[in-house]
Design a protein around this motif. Structure first.
Motif, PDB file in Angstrom:
ATOM      1  N   THR A  68      19.113 -36.338 -89.562  1.00 28.95           N
ATOM      2  CA  THR A  68      20.177 -36.521 -88.568  1.00 28.95           C
ATOM      3  C   THR A  68      19.991 -35.586 -87.385  1.00 28.95           C
ATOM      4  O   THR A  68      20.112 -36.010 -86.222  1.00 28.95           O
ATOM      5  CB  THR A  68      21.556 -36.306 -89.212  1.00 28.95           C
ATOM      6  OG1 THR A  68      21.715 -37.259 -90.272  1.00 28.95           O
ATOM      7  CG2 THR A  68      22.680 -36.474 -88.202  1.00 28.95           C
ATOM      8  N   GLU A  69      19.665 -34.328 -87.635  1.00 28.31           N
ATOM      9  CA  GLU A  69      19.468 -33.357 -86.552  1.00 28.31           C
ATOM     10  C   GLU A  69      18.295 -33.757 -85.658  1.00 28.31           C
ATOM     11  O   GLU A  69      18.399 -33.702 -84.431  1.00 28.31           O
ATOM     12  CB  GLU A  69      19.230 -31.960 -87.121  1.00 28.31           C
ATOM     13  CG  GLU A  69      20.476 -31.319 -87.671  1.00 28.31           C
ATOM     14  CD  GLU A  69      20.205 -29.974 -88.335  1.00 28.31           C
ATOM     15  OE1 GLU A  69      19.096 -29.421 -88.163  1.00 28.31           O
ATOM     16  OE2 GLU A  69      21.109 -29.481 -89.026  1.00 28.31           O
ATOM     17  N   GLU A  70      17.186 -34.158 -86.253  1.00 21.91           N
ATOM     18  CA  GLU A  70      16.005 -34.522 -85.463  1.00 21.91           C
ATOM     19  C   GLU A  70      16.254 -35.780 -84.635  1.00 21.91           C
ATOM     20  O   GLU A  70      15.883 -35.842 -83.459  1.00 21.91           O
ATOM     21  CB  GLU A  70      14.779 -34.707 -86.358  1.00 21.91           C
ATOM     22  CG  GLU A  70      14.278 -33.426 -86.971  1.00 21.91           C
ATOM     23  CD  GLU A  70      13.787 -32.403 -85.965  1.00 21.91           C
ATOM     24  OE1 GLU A  70      13.330 -32.772 -84.867  1.00 21.91           O
ATOM     25  OE2 GLU A  70      13.855 -31.202 -86.284  1.00 21.91           O
ATOM     26  N   LEU A  71      16.882 -36.783 -85.233  1.00 24.74           N
ATOM     27  CA  LEU A  71      17.149 -38.020 -84.492  1.00 24.74           C
ATOM     28  C   LEU A  71      18.198 -37.796 -83.411  1.00 24.74           C
ATOM     29  O   LEU A  71      18.101 -38.358 -82.321  1.00 24.74           O
ATOM     30  CB  LEU A  71      17.584 -39.136 -85.442  1.00 24.74           C
ATOM     31  CG  LEU A  71      16.488 -39.683 -86.355  1.00 24.74           C
ATOM     32  CD1 LEU A  71      17.069 -40.631 -87.389  1.00 24.74           C
ATOM     33  CD2 LEU A  71      15.397 -40.370 -85.545  1.00 24.74           C
ATOM     34  N   SER A  72      19.188 -36.959 -83.682  1.00 30.20           N
ATOM     35  CA  SER A  72      20.235 -36.674 -82.697  1.00 30.20           C
ATOM     36  C   SER A  72      19.689 -35.946 -81.477  1.00 30.20           C
ATOM     37  O   SER A  72      20.289 -35.999 -80.402  1.00 30.20           O
ATOM     38  CB  SER A  72      21.352 -35.844 -83.328  1.00 30.20           C
ATOM     39  OG  SER A  72      22.003 -36.588 -84.335  1.00 30.20           O
ATOM     40  N   ALA A  73      18.546 -35.277 -81.636  1.00 32.05           N
ATOM     41  CA  ALA A  73      17.949 -34.536 -80.522  1.00 32.05           C
ATOM     42  C   ALA A  73      17.215 -35.442 -79.527  1.00 32.05           C
ATOM     43  O   ALA A  73      16.864 -34.997 -78.432  1.00 32.05           O
ATOM     44  CB  ALA A  73      16.982 -33.480 -81.062  1.00 32.05           C
ATOM     45  N   ILE A  74      17.010 -36.707 -79.864  1.00 25.24           N
ATOM     46  CA  ILE A  74      16.357 -37.642 -78.944  1.00 25.24           C
ATOM     47  C   ILE A  74      17.337 -37.970 -77.822  1.00 25.24           C
ATOM     48  O   ILE A  74      18.509 -38.291 -78.081  1.00 25.24           O
ATOM     49  CB  ILE A  74      15.931 -38.936 -79.671  1.00 25.24           C
ATOM     50  CG1 ILE A  74      14.901 -38.633 -80.755  1.00 25.24           C
ATOM     51  CG2 ILE A  74      15.380 -39.957 -78.672  1.00 25.24           C
ATOM     52  CD1 ILE A  74      14.544 -39.825 -81.633  1.00 25.24           C
ATOM     53  N   ASP A  75      16.861 -37.899 -76.574  1.00 24.79           N
ATOM     54  CA  ASP A  75      17.703 -38.206 -75.421  1.00 24.79           C
ATOM     55  C   ASP A  75      18.311 -39.599 -75.557  1.00 24.79           C
ATOM     56  O   ASP A  75      17.610 -40.564 -75.875  1.00 24.79           O
ATOM     57  CB  ASP A  75      16.899 -38.146 -74.122  1.00 24.79           C
ATOM     58  CG  ASP A  75      16.599 -36.726 -73.699  1.00 24.79           C
ATOM     59  OD1 ASP A  75      17.298 -35.801 -74.157  1.00 24.79           O
ATOM     60  OD2 ASP A  75      15.659 -36.537 -72.903  1.00 24.79           O
ATOM     61  N   GLY A  76      19.605 -39.696 -75.337  1.00 22.11           N
ATOM     62  CA  GLY A  76      20.304 -40.975 -75.362  1.00 22.11           C
ATOM     63  C   GLY A  76      20.941 -41.322 -76.688  1.00 22.11           C
ATOM     64  O   GLY A  76      21.755 -42.236 -76.757  1.00 22.11           O
ATOM     65  N   VAL A  77      20.577 -40.634 -77.774  1.00 23.52           N
ATOM     66  CA  VAL A  77      21.153 -40.939 -79.085  1.00 23.52           C
ATOM     67  C   VAL A  77      22.606 -40.467 -79.105  1.00 23.52           C
ATOM     68  O   VAL A  77      22.904 -39.329 -78.767  1.00 23.52           O
ATOM     69  CB  VAL A  77      20.341 -40.291 -80.231  1.00 23.52           C
ATOM     70  CG1 VAL A  77      21.085 -40.402 -81.561  1.00 23.52           C
ATOM     71  CG2 VAL A  77      18.975 -40.940 -80.330  1.00 23.52           C
ATOM     72  N   THR A  78      23.495 -41.375 -79.485  1.00 24.43           N
ATOM     73  CA  THR A  78      24.922 -41.067 -79.509  1.00 24.43           C
ATOM     74  C   THR A  78      25.479 -40.933 -80.930  1.00 24.43           C
ATOM     75  O   THR A  78      26.521 -40.322 -81.118  1.00 24.43           O
ATOM     76  CB  THR A  78      25.734 -42.144 -78.761  1.00 24.43           C
ATOM     77  OG1 THR A  78      25.467 -43.419 -79.354  1.00 24.43           O
ATOM     78  CG2 THR A  78      25.358 -42.168 -77.285  1.00 24.43           C
ATOM     79  N   ASP A  79      24.783 -41.518 -81.919  1.00 25.22           N
ATOM     80  CA  ASP A  79      25.273 -41.446 -83.285  1.00 25.22           C
ATOM     81  C   ASP A  79      24.141 -41.750 -84.254  1.00 25.22           C
ATOM     82  O   ASP A  79      23.252 -42.544 -83.943  1.00 25.22           O
ATOM     83  CB  ASP A  79      26.409 -42.448 -83.503  1.00 25.22           C
ATOM     84  CG  ASP A  79      27.261 -42.138 -84.724  1.00 25.22           C
ATOM     85  OD1 ASP A  79      27.065 -41.075 -85.351  1.00 25.22           O
ATOM     86  OD2 ASP A  79      28.130 -42.964 -85.064  1.00 25.22           O
ATOM     87  N   VAL A  80      24.179 -41.105 -85.415  1.00 23.95           N
ATOM     88  CA  VAL A  80      23.209 -41.344 -86.482  1.00 23.95           C
ATOM     89  C   VAL A  80      23.996 -41.482 -87.781  1.00 23.95           C
ATOM     90  O   VAL A  80      24.830 -40.638 -88.093  1.00 23.95           O
ATOM     91  CB  VAL A  80      22.186 -40.187 -86.607  1.00 23.95           C
ATOM     92  CG1 VAL A  80      21.249 -40.426 -87.778  1.00 23.95           C
ATOM     93  CG2 VAL A  80      21.408 -39.998 -85.316  1.00 23.95           C
ATOM     94  N   ASP A  81      23.741 -42.561 -88.518  1.00 26.56           N
ATOM     95  CA  ASP A  81      24.423 -42.802 -89.785  1.00 26.56           C
ATOM     96  C   ASP A  81      23.362 -43.045 -90.855  1.00 26.56           C
ATOM     97  O   ASP A  81      22.549 -43.969 -90.722  1.00 26.56           O
ATOM     98  CB  ASP A  81      25.347 -44.013 -89.675  1.00 26.56           C
ATOM     99  CG  ASP A  81      26.039 -44.332 -90.978  1.00 26.56           C
ATOM    100  OD1 ASP A  81      26.632 -43.415 -91.582  1.00 26.56           O
ATOM    101  OD2 ASP A  81      25.982 -45.499 -91.411  1.00 26.56           O
TER     102      ASP A  81
END
Length: 120
Positions: A68-81
């Motif tokens: 979740t932390e790594e994916l959330s760091a991608i520009d434009g990502v607003t949510d990870v489930d």
């Protein structure tokens, strides 16, 4: 601190295969995208582009946090489930303002210590 520098307190099952607790090679699985849709994760993500990814090797809440932390760091990502399937293939739904580059997603997942599962 590297995994070899962490003292073993006898609390880790070295045969469990957890990527966060035991060394494991995560470079063999091919990347894949399961579904891309305009579904929303939450009201705050309305209008977002949503893509589902399959990830191998996650077994616990620490694994979920790392991805979740790594994916959330991608520009434009607003949510990870993350829907954890301990020891199997977990589904991760990522909402973003625009479609994500699969290479960026693959790199983020690999940075967390896991690999995208092939789509069958």
């Amino acid at each position: 601190m590297s995994p070899s520098e962490i003292p073993d307190l006898g609390l880790t099952d070295n045969n469990a295969g957890c990527a966060c607790c035991t060394p494991r090679d995560h470079t063999t699985a091919a990347p894949g995208v399961a579904v891309t849709s305009t579904d929303t994760l939450a009201p705050a993500a309305a209008g977002a582009v949503v893509a589902d990814y399959l990830i191998d090797g996650m077994t616990c809440s620490h694994c979920v946090r790392s991805v979740t932390e790594e994916l959330s760091a991608i520009d434009g990502v607003t949510d990870v489930d993350v829907q954890l399937n301990a020891g199997g293939t977990s589904r991760v739904r990522v909402a973003s303002a625009a479609p994500l580059d699969d290479g960026q997603v693959r790199s983020a997942v690999e940075e967390a210590g896991y690999s995208l599962a092939p789509v069958s």
